[in-house]
Design an enzyme around this catalytic site. Structure first.
Site, PDB file in Angstrom:
ATOM      1  N   ASP A   1      49.354  29.284   8.357  1.00 61.77           N
ATOM      2  CA  ASP A   1      50.589  28.809   7.753  1.00 61.77           C
ATOM      3  C   ASP A   1      50.444  28.832   6.237  1.00 61.77           C
ATOM      4  O   ASP A   1      49.358  29.072   5.707  1.00 61.77           O
ATOM      5  CB  ASP A   1      50.965  27.430   8.282  1.00 61.77           C
ATOM      6  CG  ASP A   1      49.934  26.361   7.969  1.00 61.77           C
ATOM      7  OD1 ASP A   1      49.023  26.626   7.169  1.00 61.77           O
ATOM      8  OD2 ASP A   1      50.050  25.259   8.522  1.00 61.77           O
ATOM      9  N   SER A   2      51.537  28.597   5.539  1.00 64.69           N
ATOM     10  CA  SER A   2      51.528  28.814   4.087  1.00 64.69           C
ATOM     11  C   SER A   2      51.020  27.629   3.291  1.00 64.69           C
ATOM     12  O   SER A   2      50.725  27.755   2.112  1.00 64.69           O
ATOM     13  CB  SER A   2      52.949  29.137   3.619  1.00 64.69           C
ATOM     14  OG  SER A   2      53.771  27.985   3.721  1.00 64.69           O
ATOM     15  N   GLY A   3      50.953  26.456   3.926  1.00 60.86           N
ATOM     16  CA  GLY A   3      50.566  25.249   3.209  1.00 60.86           C
ATOM     17  C   GLY A   3      51.731  24.398   2.767  1.00 60.86           C
ATOM     18  O   GLY A   3      51.553  23.244   2.375  1.00 60.86           O
ATOM     19  N   GLY A   4      52.942  24.953   2.836  1.00 61.23           N
ATOM     20  CA  GLY A   4      54.100  24.228   2.338  1.00 61.23           C
ATOM     21  C   GLY A   4      54.368  22.916   3.040  1.00 61.23           C
ATOM     22  O   GLY A   4      54.624  21.886   2.401  1.00 61.23           O
ATOM     23  N   PHE A   5      54.298  22.911   4.365  1.00 55.32           N
ATOM     24  CA  PHE A   5      54.607  21.692   5.114  1.00 55.32           C
ATOM     25  C   PHE A   5      53.595  20.593   4.805  1.00 55.32           C
ATOM     26  O   PHE A   5      53.962  19.435   4.610  1.00 55.32           O
ATOM     27  CB  PHE A   5      54.624  21.993   6.619  1.00 55.32           C
ATOM     28  CG  PHE A   5      54.877  20.768   7.459  1.00 55.32           C
ATOM     29  CD1 PHE A   5      56.161  20.262   7.598  1.00 55.32           C
ATOM     30  CD2 PHE A   5      53.833  20.113   8.098  1.00 55.32           C
ATOM     31  CE1 PHE A   5      56.400  19.127   8.367  1.00 55.32           C
ATOM     32  CE2 PHE A   5      54.059  18.989   8.866  1.00 55.32           C
ATOM     33  CZ  PHE A   5      55.345  18.488   9.005  1.00 55.32           C
TER      34      PHE A   5
ATOM     35  N   ASP B   1      57.046  28.237   1.777  1.00 57.18           N
ATOM     36  CA  ASP B   1      58.394  27.683   1.802  1.00 57.18           C
ATOM     37  C   ASP B   1      58.372  26.214   1.445  1.00 57.18           C
ATOM     38  O   ASP B   1      57.319  25.582   1.400  1.00 57.18           O
ATOM     39  CB  ASP B   1      59.056  27.897   3.170  1.00 57.18           C
ATOM     40  CG  ASP B   1      58.319  27.170   4.292  1.00 57.18           C
ATOM     41  OD1 ASP B   1      57.103  26.914   4.158  1.00 57.18           O
ATOM     42  OD2 ASP B   1      58.955  26.868   5.314  1.00 57.18           O
TER      43      ASP B   1
ATOM     44  N   GLN C   1      65.191  28.742   7.213  1.00 59.35           N
ATOM     45  CA  GLN C   1      65.434  27.321   7.005  1.00 59.35           C
ATOM     46  C   GLN C   1      66.933  27.059   7.103  1.00 59.35           C
ATOM     47  O   GLN C   1      67.711  27.955   7.406  1.00 59.35           O
ATOM     48  CB  GLN C   1      64.872  26.889   5.640  1.00 59.35           C
ATOM     49  CG  GLN C   1      63.349  26.952   5.532  1.00 59.35           C
ATOM     50  CD  GLN C   1      62.653  25.868   6.338  1.00 59.35           C
ATOM     51  OE1 GLN C   1      63.272  24.976   6.911  1.00 59.35           O
ATOM     52  NE2 GLN C   1      61.314  25.947   6.388  1.00 59.35           N
TER      53      GLN C   1
ATOM     54  N   GLY D   1      61.633  24.181   9.898  1.00 59.83           N
ATOM     55  CA  GLY D   1      62.464  23.016   9.654  1.00 59.83           C
ATOM     56  C   GLY D   1      62.952  22.311  10.892  1.00 59.83           C
ATOM     57  O   GLY D   1      63.868  21.491  10.829  1.00 59.83           O
TER      58      GLY D   1
ATOM     59  N   ASP E   1      53.425  26.975  18.157  1.00 59.83           N
ATOM     60  CA  ASP E   1      52.140  26.317  17.916  1.00 59.83           C
ATOM     61  C   ASP E   1      52.381  24.822  17.872  1.00 59.83           C
ATOM     62  O   ASP E   1      53.480  24.364  17.549  1.00 59.83           O
ATOM     63  CB  ASP E   1      51.544  26.761  16.582  1.00 59.83           C
ATOM     64  CG  ASP E   1      52.190  26.032  15.402  1.00 59.83           C
ATOM     65  OD1 ASP E   1      51.602  25.058  14.909  1.00 59.83           O
ATOM     66  OD2 ASP E   1      53.312  26.417  14.998  1.00 59.83           O
TER      67      ASP E   1
ATOM     68  N   CYS F   1      40.660  24.049  35.481  1.00 57.84           N
ATOM     69  CA  CYS F   1      39.860  23.783  34.277  1.00 57.84           C
ATOM     70  C   CYS F   1      38.647  22.936  34.647  1.00 57.84           C
ATOM     71  O   CYS F   1      38.606  22.300  35.710  1.00 57.84           O
ATOM     72  CB  CYS F   1      40.713  23.081  33.219  1.00 57.84           C
ATOM     73  SG  CYS F   1      40.841  21.286  33.450  1.00 57.84           S
TER      74      CYS F   1
ATOM     75  N   CYS G   1      39.227  19.211  35.737  1.00 56.79           N
ATOM     76  CA  CYS G   1      39.794  19.002  37.068  1.00 56.79           C
ATOM     77  C   CYS G   1      38.887  19.517  38.175  1.00 56.79           C
ATOM     78  O   CYS G   1      38.872  18.971  39.285  1.00 56.79           O
ATOM     79  CB  CYS G   1      41.150  19.696  37.159  1.00 56.79           C
ATOM     80  SG  CYS G   1      42.398  18.974  36.073  1.00 56.79           S
TER      81      CYS G   1
ATOM     82  N   HIS H   1      41.434  20.708  29.215  1.00 58.05           N
ATOM     83  CA  HIS H   1      42.470  20.640  30.241  1.00 58.05           C
ATOM     84  C   HIS H   1      43.851  20.911  29.655  1.00 58.05           C
ATOM     85  O   HIS H   1      44.634  21.705  30.203  1.00 58.05           O
ATOM     86  CB  HIS H   1      42.478  19.280  30.935  1.00 58.05           C
ATOM     87  CG  HIS H   1      43.710  19.064  31.754  1.00 58.05           C
ATOM     88  ND1 HIS H   1      43.871  19.589  33.020  1.00 58.05           N
ATOM     89  CD2 HIS H   1      44.897  18.449  31.455  1.00 58.05           C
ATOM     90  CE1 HIS H   1      45.077  19.307  33.469  1.00 58.05           C
ATOM     91  NE2 HIS H   1      45.721  18.622  32.540  1.00 58.05           N
TER      92      HIS H   1
END
Length: 376
Positions: free
Chosen positions: A93-97, A147, A190, A217, A267, A307, A310, A336
């Site tokens: 990701d860009s780091g903006g958030f 962004d 956005q 967003g 994600d 998994c 389980c 799991h």
């Protein structure tokens, strides 16, 4: 790294679609869920075990990695893939958030964002150009535009101003990204929950031209009904021949609803974070293994799951190691949850291919409505 990045759809069912993204580091089957490896690790998991759950791609976080250990150090050590021992695709990701949500003393200008690190208070200046440089140094396969993420609640005027700044930053990100064969740059739509602003953003992004398009967003507190309301039209505003990525989503029913509406990639930290706090995602809904009802239960968490948690351990054991704060609890429940998410994605891909998505979705909701198995 000269193989072309491309995307093709192999089947559709309504708005939903399945296909694959081809990268020099391997194929990403879509719809895809990307586990989040924030600081070059999916917490409590070895990379090979993440791959064993069915993950084709991981997400890394520009903000965290630029602060520690720094992008320049990762580059000197051979890039993020070698650094974290993951040889398949990585999206950063860009780091903006994170700048907006974690950093202190932010100052936003047309040029970029000046902020202080949440780790040590050091001062940094992140711009579209610097974000592209950091992601180039990390060596990620899919790069996100820088962004601006407005804090909610916000007025329509504030959302419009933020969106328009993000579109100017998208052009600067495109210019700074340059020509990098084998790597892809995604633009980020956005506009909050306002259809006209979403359309304005999509028009601007299509004019610039990207290898893929994200829907940003959302999943920031607006609620599922409002998010689905946007997803009823937003994916259709983006090019059909490019992957569509819904950022930060989500819970299993969010994912199913997003796929129904034409989303190809998602994600979220939820499966790993929830695993560390004793929340397990199952076909019958969420199970809280801290509850005393599991203390003497010899049954598996989910008898149909393959998994390790389980297959080899009881609910009583998982309850015990959680309450004892043993590290294995985070390991088993994260495995799991990631396994469940990837199994869900495989089921969605198969249902779309077979033209039976509505049947799959109906069964998904019906089984969740049953709730957990009865206590002993």
């Amino acid at each position: 790294m000269t193989q072309k990045f491309d995307f093709h759809v192999t089947a559709t069912d309504g708005a939903a679609r399945t296909g694959a993204i081809h990268t020099p580091r391997g194929e990403i089957r879509t719809p895809a869920f990307m586990p989040v490896g924030t600081a070059a690790t999916v917490k409590a998991m070895l990379p090979e075990n993440v791959r064993a759950t069915g993950a084709d791609i991981l997400l890394g976080n520009t903000y965290h990695l630029m602060l520690r250990p720094t992008a320049e150090r990762v580059d000197r050590l051979g890039g993020l893939h070698r650094f974290m021992n993951w040889d398949r695709p990585i999206l950063t990701d860009s780091g903006g958030f994170q700048v907006m949500s974690l950093a202190a003393l932010r100052k936003l200008t047309e040029e970029g964002v000046r902020f202080k690190s949440h780790i040590d208070g050091s001062s940094h200046f992140l711009t579209p150009e610097r974000s592209m440089e950091i992601q180039r140094l990390l060596g990620s396969d899919i790069v996100m535009c820088f962004d601006e993420c407005p804090a909610l609640p916000a007025t329509d005027a504030e959302v419009a101003k933020s969106m328009q700044l993000s579109m100017r930053w998208a052009q600067r990100s495109r210019d700074a990204f340059g020509d990098r064969p084998g790597h892809a740059l995604f633009g980020i739509q956005q506009g909050g929950v306002t259809r006209e602003l979403r359309e304005e953003s999509a028009v601007a992004l299509r004019a610039i031209g990207f290898d893929g398009y994200a829907i940003g967003g959302l999943a920031v507190g607006e609620g599922q009904e409002a998010m689905f309301g946007v997803l009823d039209y937003a994916p259709g505003m983006l090019p059909e021949d490019k992957p569509r990525y819904l950022m930060g989503v989500g819970k299993p029913d969010d994912i199913v609803g997003a796929v129904e509406r034409g989303v190809d990639m998602m994600d979220c930290v939820l499966p790993s974070r929830s695993g560390r706090t004793g929340q397990a995602f199952t076909r019958r809904g969420v199970v809280n293994l801290r509850n005393a009802r599991h203390m003497d239960d010899p049954r598996p968490l989910d008898e149909d799951c393959t998994c390790p948690a389980c297959r080899s351990y009881s609910r009583a054991y998982l309850h015990h190691v959680l309450r004892s704060q043993e590290i294995i609890a985070s390991m088993l429940l994260t495995w799991h949850n990631l396994h469940y998410y990837q199994e869900l994605m495989a089921g969605l891909r198969g249902a779309i291919s077979e033209g039976n998505l509505s049947g799959f979705v109906g069964a998904f909701h019906a089984q969740r409505a049953e709730g957990d198995i009865e206590p002993l």
